[in-house]
Design a protein around this motif. Structure first.
Motif, mmCIF file in Angstrom:
data_model
loop_
_atom_site.group_PDB
_atom_site.id
_atom_site.type_symbol
_atom_site.label_atom_id
_atom_site.label_comp_id
_atom_site.label_asym_id
_atom_site.label_seq_id
_atom_site.Cartn_x
_atom_site.Cartn_y
_atom_site.Cartn_z
ATOM 1 N N PRO A 166 -54.997 71.491 55.355
ATOM 2 C CA PRO A 166 -55.243 72.515 54.102
ATOM 3 C C PRO A 166 -56.643 72.559 53.667
ATOM 4 O O PRO A 166 -56.950 73.720 53.245
ATOM 5 C CB PRO A 166 -54.528 71.620 53.139
ATOM 6 C CG PRO A 166 -54.390 70.113 53.722
ATOM 7 C CD PRO A 166 -54.482 70.265 55.045
ATOM 8 N N VAL A 212 -45.175 70.863 56.890
ATOM 9 C CA VAL A 212 -45.781 69.442 56.741
ATOM 10 C C VAL A 212 -44.716 68.351 56.846
ATOM 11 O O VAL A 212 -43.808 68.482 56.285
ATOM 12 C CB VAL A 212 -46.696 69.565 55.608
ATOM 13 C CG1 VAL A 212 -45.659 69.683 54.222
ATOM 14 C CG2 VAL A 212 -47.287 68.241 55.681
ATOM 15 N N LEU A 256 -51.946 65.516 48.098
ATOM 16 C CA LEU A 256 -51.299 66.711 47.664
ATOM 17 C C LEU A 256 -52.408 67.627 46.916
ATOM 18 O O LEU A 256 -52.488 68.792 47.312
ATOM 19 C CB LEU A 256 -50.241 66.519 46.774
ATOM 20 C CG LEU A 256 -48.864 66.284 47.635
ATOM 21 C CD1 LEU A 256 -47.628 65.601 46.610
ATOM 22 C CD2 LEU A 256 -48.447 67.729 48.140
ATOM 23 N N TRP A 264 -53.876 70.358 49.166
ATOM 24 C CA TRP A 264 -52.839 71.372 49.539
ATOM 25 C C TRP A 264 -52.700 72.298 48.334
ATOM 26 O O TRP A 264 -52.797 73.592 48.332
ATOM 27 C CB TRP A 264 -51.493 70.789 49.768
ATOM 28 C CG TRP A 264 -51.260 70.107 51.124
ATOM 29 C CD1 TRP A 264 -51.258 68.955 51.294
ATOM 30 C CD2 TRP A 264 -51.032 70.685 52.326
ATOM 31 N NE1 TRP A 264 -51.046 68.437 52.674
ATOM 32 C CE2 TRP A 264 -50.996 69.881 53.477
ATOM 33 C CE3 TRP A 264 -50.888 72.186 52.788
ATOM 34 C CZ2 TRP A 264 -50.777 69.980 54.676
ATOM 35 C CZ3 TRP A 264 -50.784 72.382 54.128
ATOM 36 C CH2 TRP A 264 -50.618 71.285 55.163
ATOM 37 N N VAL A 317 -52.125 77.648 50.652
ATOM 38 C CA VAL A 317 -50.660 77.514 50.675
ATOM 39 C C VAL A 317 -50.083 77.676 49.534
ATOM 40 O O VAL A 317 -50.435 77.212 48.405
ATOM 41 C CB VAL A 317 -50.536 76.245 51.184
ATOM 42 C CG1 VAL A 317 -48.937 75.896 51.280
ATOM 43 C CG2 VAL A 317 -51.010 76.049 52.703
ATOM 44 N N SER A 372 -46.400 77.516 49.645
ATOM 45 C CA SER A 372 -45.132 76.644 49.742
ATOM 46 C C SER A 372 -45.495 75.579 50.885
ATOM 47 O O SER A 372 -46.029 75.936 51.731
ATOM 48 C CB SER A 372 -44.102 77.696 50.444
ATOM 49 O OG SER A 372 -43.348 78.456 49.324
ATOM 50 N N LEU A 373 -44.801 74.560 50.443
ATOM 51 C CA LEU A 373 -44.862 73.333 51.433
ATOM 52 C C LEU A 373 -43.379 73.385 51.955
ATOM 53 O O LEU A 373 -42.436 72.986 51.302
ATOM 54 C CB LEU A 373 -45.058 72.220 50.858
ATOM 55 C CG LEU A 373 -46.520 71.898 50.701
ATOM 56 C CD1 LEU A 373 -46.713 70.497 49.874
ATOM 57 C CD2 LEU A 373 -47.420 72.184 51.748
ATOM 58 N N VAL A 407 -41.282 71.000 53.896
ATOM 59 C CA VAL A 407 -41.230 69.678 54.294
ATOM 60 C C VAL A 407 -40.217 69.431 55.433
ATOM 61 O O VAL A 407 -39.244 69.785 55.523
ATOM 62 C CB VAL A 407 -41.145 68.676 53.063
ATOM 63 C CG1 VAL A 407 -42.253 69.042 52.004
ATOM 64 C CG2 VAL A 407 -39.830 68.737 52.537
ATOM 65 N N VAL A 410 -44.530 66.657 44.648
ATOM 66 C CA VAL A 410 -44.868 68.188 44.755
ATOM 67 C C VAL A 410 -44.897 68.836 43.478
ATOM 68 O O VAL A 410 -45.698 69.546 43.097
ATOM 69 C CB VAL A 410 -44.117 68.845 45.864
ATOM 70 C CG1 VAL A 410 -44.514 70.239 46.132
ATOM 71 C CG2 VAL A 410 -44.436 68.145 47.281
#
Length: 333
Positions: free
Chosen positions: A191, A215, A302, A305, A310, A312-313, A315, A331
């Motif tokens: 990130p 991720v 986090l 990030w 970014v 959207s993560l 997962v 999150v």
């Protein structure tokens, strides 16, 4: 930041993630994603999960270009999008020469030009403004010298602008995503290095351009064991998911600042010394592309990030509802 669930490949009869997908939808996850390589396809599991849900978006990450002509992917996407009420996100990518040439028997030449042509044809199909023609050279329509004529999609799409994301790792591919797509799907992302690595490539991205980064998330008090899980995955991708002289995954690790380590890992892996390849992966590399450890440590990491581009993560790892809820709270909380 939005939250997605990356399911990866469907691999066996018992791998029905319906319970996980339903939990993710209840918990407010924005999207669920499936993948393909040379096993299951990406669309069939999404149709299965889409029939059992009503709100969560459905993404392919990624559908391989060489698996289908562009009109076939356009028809499949249009059908699935309509049947699920306009929830599809179509992630596509060129894959790599080992799969493209070894599995599909197709040439891998000029992946950027092929990708551009592919996306243009799909958009022509969905818009239905006129019979589809394309000058090639990769996907000429109609086939030159044959009996075919230009055709127009019979069915009216629910959406003529189905969002397309590109799976891309090199700067030129990322720049192409910013030019022709609505989003980018990075497989490995550091990130705090995204701007340095891809700032120029992303400079031309339109407003609302999505970066949906995959991720690995492991909530555990045993940081060492969690990192080892990430390192096992990295050993496979750096060492075995590509040819010795053309491995895009190894290349991206090199651009992250680990070129010497990536070369060493690949050499060990290809020599059959997989345990040594695993041991050679730097902890800081595994840690940088993942979110592992107890909740407090993940919450702290986090922030990197959130400061990154970014949006959207996606997962990877969590499947049970309590863990999915815990990830959501970390999150989105």
């Amino acid at each position: 930041m939005k939250l997605g669930l990356q399911l990866g490949y469907w691999q066996r009869n018992a791998d029905d993630a319906t319970a996980s997908v339903l939990a993710a939808e209840r918990l407010g996850y924005d999207s669920v994603w499936t993948a393909e390589a040379y096993g299951s396809d990406a669309f069939t599991p999404l149709a299965w999960y889409g029939a059992r849900t009503s709100r969560i978006k459905l993404g392919t990450s990624v559908a391989q270009l060489s698996a289908r002509p562009p009109v076939t992917t356009a028809m499949t996407a249009m059908t699935l999008d309509a049947l699920t009420g306009g929830r599809l996100i179509l992630g596509v990518g060129a894959s790599g020469p080992q799969v493209v040439e070894g599995w599909y028997g197709q040439p891998f030449a000029r992946p950027l030009a092929r990708t551009r042509e592919y996306v243009e044809i799909m958009r022509k199909v969905w818009r239905r403004e006129e019979p589809v023609t394309a000058g090639g050279p990769h996907y000429p329509l109609p086939l030159p010298g044959g009996l075919g004529k230009p055709l127009k999609l019979i069915t009216h799409p629910l959406r003529p602008d189905i969002p397309v994301y590109l799976g891309a790792e090199g700067p030129r591919n990322v720049a192409l995503a910013a030019e022709v797509a609505q989003g980018w799907l990075p497989l490995f992302a550091f990130p705090d290095k995204i701007e340095e690595m891809y700032g120029d490539a992303l400079a031309g991205a339109p407003a609302g351009f999505e970066i949906a980064a995959m991720v690995t998330v492991v909530i555990s008090d045993d940081v060492r064991a969690a990192l080892n899980g990430v390192k096992l995955m990295l050993a496979l991708y750096i060492g075995g998911m590509g040819a010795r002289h053309r491995n895009f995954h190894a290349d991206i690790i090199g651009r992250m600042g680990y070129a010497e380590a990536a070369e060493h890992i690949q050499s060990l892996y290809l020599a059959g010394r997989k345990d040594e390849a695993f041991q050679a992966i730097p902890d800081e590399l595994a840690d940088g592309i993942s979110l592992v450890g107890p909740p407090g440590r993940i919450r702290e990491r986090l922030e990197l990030w959130r400061k990154s581009p970014v949006t959207s993560l996606l997962v990877m790892g969590p499947r049970d509802e309590p863990t999915l809820r815990q990830v959501r709270d970390l999150v989105l909380g």
